[in-house]
Scaffold this active site. Structure first.
Site, mmCIF file in Angstrom:
data_model
loop_
_atom_site.group_PDB
_atom_site.id
_atom_site.type_symbol
_atom_site.label_atom_id
_atom_site.label_comp_id
_atom_site.label_asym_id
_atom_site.label_seq_id
_atom_site.Cartn_x
_atom_site.Cartn_y
_atom_site.Cartn_z
ATOM 1 N N CYS A 100 5.024 -12.241 8.172
ATOM 2 C CA CYS A 100 4.624 -11.656 6.879
ATOM 3 C C CYS A 100 5.847 -11.340 6.023
ATOM 4 O O CYS A 100 5.706 -11.023 4.846
ATOM 5 C CB CYS A 100 3.782 -10.406 7.080
ATOM 6 S SG CYS A 100 4.643 -9.101 7.945
ATOM 7 N N CYS A 112 1.015 -4.403 12.043
ATOM 8 C CA CYS A 112 1.985 -3.677 11.210
ATOM 9 C C CYS A 112 2.538 -2.463 11.953
ATOM 10 O O CYS A 112 3.695 -2.088 11.767
ATOM 11 C CB CYS A 112 1.345 -3.227 9.901
ATOM 12 S SG CYS A 112 0.380 -4.516 9.097
#
Ligand code: FES
Length: 145
Positions: free
Chosen positions: A33, A103
């Site tokens: 990402c 995350c």
């Protein structure tokens, strides 16, 4: 979608910034990402984390998890800080949507990277601490969600 706690830590992140002359600093990223997180620790001679600050160039969940992670490790010993896993951070935030679970790994790994740096600087070994990776997307592939 996001819990109130996630929104709160995203809108008002705690402990954002840098520590001058930190006891340990660690940077990790996720090549998939493109997000990056840097964690700074101030550790006293008894191995207690006096202060913790972070900078995150990343998504909202990465900001919220790093903010919560800094709150969780402050005042803890190094061994207690190792128990601040991504799951512990997510629980403290009342959960994350499944697509955002990765995350929270960034926060856990950034703490480990900062502790690793501290250990190297002080020529000590921290029991239970594995060498952190700089790109956590390598690690993610091993994890099942
Ligand atoms: Fe990359 Fe959240 S999407 S850390």
């Amino acid at each position: 979608m996001y819990s109130e706690k996630v929104m709160d830590h995203f809108n008002n992140p705690r402990n954002v910034g840098e520590i001058e002359n930190p006891s340990g600093v660690g940077t990790v990223g996720n090549a998939k990402c493109g997000d990056i997180m840097r964690m700074y620790l101030d550790i006293d001679e008894n191995g207690v984390i006096l202060d913790c600050k972070f900078k995150t160039f990343g998504c909202g969940a990465a900001v919220a998890t790093s903010s919560m992670a800094t709150e969780l490790v402050k005042g803890k010993t190094i061994q207690q800080a190792l128990e601040v896993t991504n799951k512990a951070v997510m629980e403290a935030l009342d959960g994350l949507p499944p697509v955002k679970v990765h995350c929270s790994l960034l926060a856990e790994e950034a703490i480990h990277a900062a502790l690793w740096d501290y250990a190297e600087k002080n020529h000590i070994q921290i029991e239970g601490l594995e060498k952190p990776v700089s790109d956590i997307s390598e690690k993610e592939e091993e994890e099942e969600y």
